[in-house]
Scaffold this active site. Structure first.
Site, PDB file in Angstrom:
ATOM      1  CE1 TYR A  85       1.956 -23.989  13.014  1.00 41.82           C
ATOM      2  CE2 TYR A  85       1.362 -24.735  11.258  1.00 41.82           C
ATOM      3  CZ  TYR A  85       1.070 -23.931  12.421  1.00 41.82           C
ATOM      4  OH  TYR A  85      -0.027 -23.479  12.708  1.00 41.82           O
TER       5      TYR A  85
ATOM      6  CD1 TRP B   7      -1.194 -31.197  18.243  1.00 35.06           C
ATOM      7  CD2 TRP B   7      -2.732 -32.926  18.988  1.00 35.06           C
ATOM      8  NE1 TRP B   7      -2.593 -30.678  18.212  1.00 35.06           N
ATOM      9  CE2 TRP B   7      -3.090 -31.725  18.459  1.00 35.06           C
ATOM     10  CE3 TRP B   7      -3.651 -33.561  20.150  1.00 35.06           C
ATOM     11  CZ2 TRP B   7      -4.889 -31.586  18.199  1.00 35.06           C
ATOM     12  CZ3 TRP B   7      -4.717 -33.728  19.782  1.00 35.06           C
ATOM     13  CH2 TRP B   7      -5.476 -32.472  19.267  1.00 35.06           C
ATOM     14  CG  ASP B   8      -0.080 -32.021  14.207  1.00 32.04           C
ATOM     15  OD1 ASP B   8      -0.262 -31.052  15.546  1.00 32.04           O
ATOM     16  OD2 ASP B   8      -0.502 -30.982  13.245  1.00 32.04           O
TER      17      ASP B   8
ATOM     18  CD  GLU C 103      -3.307 -24.084  19.412  1.00 32.87           C
ATOM     19  OE1 GLU C 103      -3.472 -23.201  18.645  1.00 32.87           O
ATOM     20  OE2 GLU C 103      -2.276 -24.734  19.264  1.00 32.87           O
TER      21      GLU C 103
ATOM     22  CE  LYS D 223      -5.137 -22.671  15.843  1.00 30.60           C
ATOM     23  NZ  LYS D 223      -4.549 -22.443  16.493  1.00 30.60           N
ATOM     24  CD  GLN D 224      -6.811 -27.198  17.703  1.00 28.63           C
ATOM     25  OE1 GLN D 224      -6.617 -26.214  17.317  1.00 28.63           O
ATOM     26  NE2 GLN D 224      -6.198 -28.477  17.343  1.00 28.63           N
TER      27      GLN D 224
HETATM   28  C1  BGC Z   1      -3.156 -26.312  15.748  1.00 27.20           C
HETATM   29  C2  BGC Z   1      -2.510 -27.170  16.438  1.00 27.20           C
HETATM   30  C3  BGC Z   1      -1.820 -28.099  15.745  1.00 27.20           C
HETATM   31  C4  BGC Z   1      -0.467 -27.152  14.669  1.00 27.20           C
HETATM   32  C5  BGC Z   1       0.306 -27.305  14.151  1.00 27.20           C
HETATM   33  C6  BGC Z   1      -1.958 -25.641  15.392  1.00 27.20           C
HETATM   34  O1  BGC Z   1      -2.808 -24.091  14.754  1.00 27.20           O
HETATM   35  O2  BGC Z   1      -3.994 -25.124  16.481  1.00 27.20           O
HETATM   36  O3  BGC Z   1      -3.565 -28.250  17.150  1.00 27.20           O
HETATM   37  O4  BGC Z   1      -1.084 -28.864  16.514  1.00 27.20           O
HETATM   38  O5  BGC Z   1      -1.590 -25.707  14.616  1.00 27.20           O
HETATM   39  O6  BGC Z   1      -0.770 -27.888  12.984  1.00 27.20           O
END
Ligand code: BGC
Length: 713
Positions: A345, A351-352, A490, A602-603
């Site tokens: 990343y 938003w984490d 997502e 997904k989450q």
């Molecule tokens: C998650 C997001 C998160 C990002 C970074 C993604 O896979 O779905 O919610 O912000 O990863 O951790």
């Protein structure tokens, strides 16, 4: 440099093993397939400098084949928070630029370079002492000539003086007298940094694209061996000496780092000041202050668990990385998705930080929480620009943010099947605005830091509220709708009326109105000037109230069930229990398209809503929604299991909560995982803390009251 032989006795104190296993992580052996993960999990950081735990000898990137691709095994990296640059490539996505590798050491024994691949590796251990923030390594190696080199290595990045980092290498030789040559250097790690100038013991670089500057000043020496060193190049030292069996040589290096804008001279001077401070206290003073700083942090943040050694260690690991990730002294940086422990990343902030990390900082280290919130204040211009660009008012924060607050989400990525797919999060994943407003409010509620609210927090809440009011549209049914978004889940893109987004947006609007009232009541003067500056008039506030009231929330009044988004309940209902043995995420098993047409999430999405705004829902709604969505969650993100643990625990489903806690604990620490190669999953670690404190311990804040309602296994 402190060259006193008695210094060795002091060094002993830090090399001494830590006896309580709950305070350390141990990794024995060297496995190329696992090396990158070990380097991330055992990383050292102080929120400014982050150092992966690669071995210092026989060091350098190495490669392995993973799923038929060449990928790195060892990835020696030092990161400097906020040192972002946009490489000259297409697409131009900014990323953290690695600093020169300051930990290189080369050793020659009787003119033979010590290399991992030649001779025999008899021991290779790493220990992360989480209590004191120290990385210790032991390396026993027999070279082809039969000499045994026993090396102990100690590295620390100071929590007391964040510019400063130290390295110690202790060498013993067995099997006869030898001639030893030690060379210590700094190596460049690619073309992203260009050298501006180098002196004997310092250098300054600028980033190739944006011209930000990085300076390093360093000192190196041997303890108890008065050999003169040769300085063959800037920041490069070498010594040669005879060493007999049983003798000990200690090598010490101290480095000071500074990051700055384009003025190289100013950055250089700050690095020089850093090294001068370190020299004034000496390396033992640097380590002692570091140890004290860690003791202070643990004093306010340690979590003790009885009867579950795995969870105890996982929580220490979580707190260790959370403390390592933040810097209360720097309002211009935030914590990236993998903190300063890996490249995944690219150091981008999501938003984490506000949702999963901030609670830990708010309740254990409010100064760090404040700095993180101020980062959002300083990046408000970027958020305003994004809202304007998309045709809205107020501020819309970047889904992925770096130093300027501009949107830095890549527009396309290659998926696991090798296809180029568009990434819509930068456009559609807008809930981050409400997440940030929520974090501001939580911080203020817990700390009553009125200075922050007046200087920054109120403006963030007002500008995000203003965005939502312009984003929601009144439709023929007389209700307000927010269409074409992505919620936390997502797997479903371009959806309408995501309950998480809408309910959080309405909450954001209500807090906006509350902030206006609060300012009027307590700080009328300040309130007036802020409203004048933002041109915030009464009709606009009336509109906010109407939107907050009229936003579709997706909750059935009778059953309490929340529909994750419009049309979600009509999607294919797939039984996840049929896929328990899978080793890849559900969207890989089913393909993106079928997953998007299904109810698999997904989450945590509705579950995240229950976790974060519990008071909005009654007990039945909590129970029903949790039961429904828990069964449909694929946990395709590391962020997910922790919030399930939290909500499960609050509902008294303690066994299930425990299972999710352990699942979270395994994300980085699992013996077979390679997932953390690109860095630790800092949001999952924050989530583990939240699930433990808010879930198991049942900690809640109600206004000025704190309550505990434990749900203990
Ligand atoms: C998650 C997001 C998160 C990002 C970074 C993604 O896979 O779905 O919610 O912000 O990863 O951790």
């Amino acid at each position: 440099m402190d060259q006193d032989v008695s210094a060795r006795d002091r060094l002993e104190h830090w090399f001494a093993p830590c006896s309580d296993p709950a305070w350390h992580l141990v990794w024995s052996g060297y496995d190329a397939m696992r090396e990158a993960q070990v380097e991330a999990c055992f990383a050292l950081s102080n929120g400014f400098i982050g150092v992966r735990a690669a071995r210092p000898i026989s060091r350098g990137p190495t490669w392995v084949t993973y799923q038929h691709h060449l990928t790195w095994a060892s990835w020696p990296r030092t990161y400097i928070a906020g040192l972002f640059d946009t490489p000259n490539v297409v697409p131009p996505v900014p990323g953290l630029v690695p600093a020169p590798d300051w930990l290189r050491v080369k050793l020659w024994i009787d003119d033979r370079l010590l290399l991992l691949r030649s001779g025999e590796l008899l021991a290779h251990n790493r220990v992360l002492d989480m209590r004191r923030g120290l990385l210790k390594g032991e390396w026993v190696h027999r070279n082809p000539a039969g000499h045994l080199a026993r090396l102990e290595v100690l590295t620390a990045v100071s929590l007391a003086d964040r510019a400063v980092a130290t390295q110690f290498v202790r060498l013993r030789i067995e099997g006869g007298s030898v001639r030893v040559r030690l060379e210590a250097s700094f190596e460049s790690t690619g073309s992203a940094l260009e050298l501006v100038r180098a002196r004997r013991e310092s250098a300054v670089w600028h980033t190739a694209g944006g011209g930000k500057t990085l300076a390093i000043a360093a000192r190196a020496g041997l303890i108890g061996r008065p050999t003169e060193h040769q300085s063959t190049a800037p920041l490069k030292w070498s010594w040669t000496w005879e060493q007999g069996p049983g003798e000990v040589t200690d090598f010490v290096r101290i480095a000071a780092f500074a990051r700055g804008e384009t003025n190289a001279g100013a950055t250089e001077r700050r690095a020089a000041l850093g090294i001068a401070r370190a020299e004034a206290t000496g390396w033992s003073g640097v380590l002692a202050a570091h140890e004290r700083a860690w003791a202070e942090r643990w004093h306010s943040s340690d979590v003790e668990i009885d009867g579950d050694a795995t969870l105890q260690q996982a929580l220490r690991f979580a707190v260790y990385h959370l403390v390592s990730a933040a810097n209360p002294d720097d309002e211009r940086v935030s914590v990236g998705a993998r903190a300063l422990t890996g490249d995944a990343y690219l150091g981008h902030v999501f938003w984490d930080t506000e949702t999963y990390l901030l609670p830990f900082y708010i309740f254990t280290w409010p100064e760090a929480a404040r700095a993180l919130m101020m980062y959002r204040y300083h990046t408000l211009p970027g958020a305003r620009a994004k809202a304007t660009r998309l045709g809205y008012r107020g501020a819309l924060y970047a889904w992925e943010s770096t130093d300027t607050g501009e949107e830095t989400t890549p527009e396309k990525v290659i998926d696991t099947a090798g296809r180029l797919i568009p990434v819509l999060c930068g456009l559609e994943e807008q809930h981050i605005d409400a997440d940030i407003a929520y974090a501001v409010w939580q911080y203020w509620q817990a700390t009553l830091d009125d200075g922050f609210l007046l200087a920054a927090g109120a403006e963030i809440i007002l500008e995000t509220a203003r965005f939502w009011a312009s984003r929601a549209a009144l439709e023929a049914d007389g209700r307000y709708h927010i269409r074409r978004v992505i919620g936390p889940d997502e797997y479903h893109e371009t959806i309408d009326d995501n309950a998480y987004t809408n309910i959080r947006a309405a909450w954001n609007l209500e807090r906006g109105l509350e902030v206006v009232a609060l300012l009027e009541q307590r700080w009328p003067e300040r309130g007036r000037s802020l409203r004048t500056r933002l041109a915030l008039e009464q009709p606009e506030l009336d509109a906010w109230a109407a939107v907050a009231r009229g936003l579709v929330r997706g909750q059935d009044a009778e059953t309490g069930m929340i529909e994750q988004f419009a049309g979600y309940f009509d999607l294919e209902d797939i039984d996840l229990s049929a896929y328990l043995s899978r080793t890849v995420p559900m969207d890989v098993v089913l393909g993106r398209e079928r997953t998007a047409r299904s109810q698999i999430v997904k989450q945590a999405d509705v579950v995240a809503l229950l976790a974060l705004l519990p008071d909005l829902f009654d007990q039945t709604a909590h129970e029903r929604n949790f039961a429904y969505y828990e069964r449909r969650c694929g946990h395709g993100s590391s962020l997910s299991p922790a919030l399930h643990a939290l909500v499960g625990a609050r509902l008294g489903q303690v066994e299930l909560a425990e299972r999710y806690l352990h699942q979270t604990a395994r994300i980085d620490l699992e013996a077979s995982g390679v997932n953390s190669a690109g860095g630790v999953h800092i949001a999952a670690l924050g989530g583990l803390w939240m699930a433990t404190i808010f879930g198991l311990a049942g900690f809640r804040q109600h206004g000025e009251e704190l309550a505990l309602d434990p749900n203990l296994p």
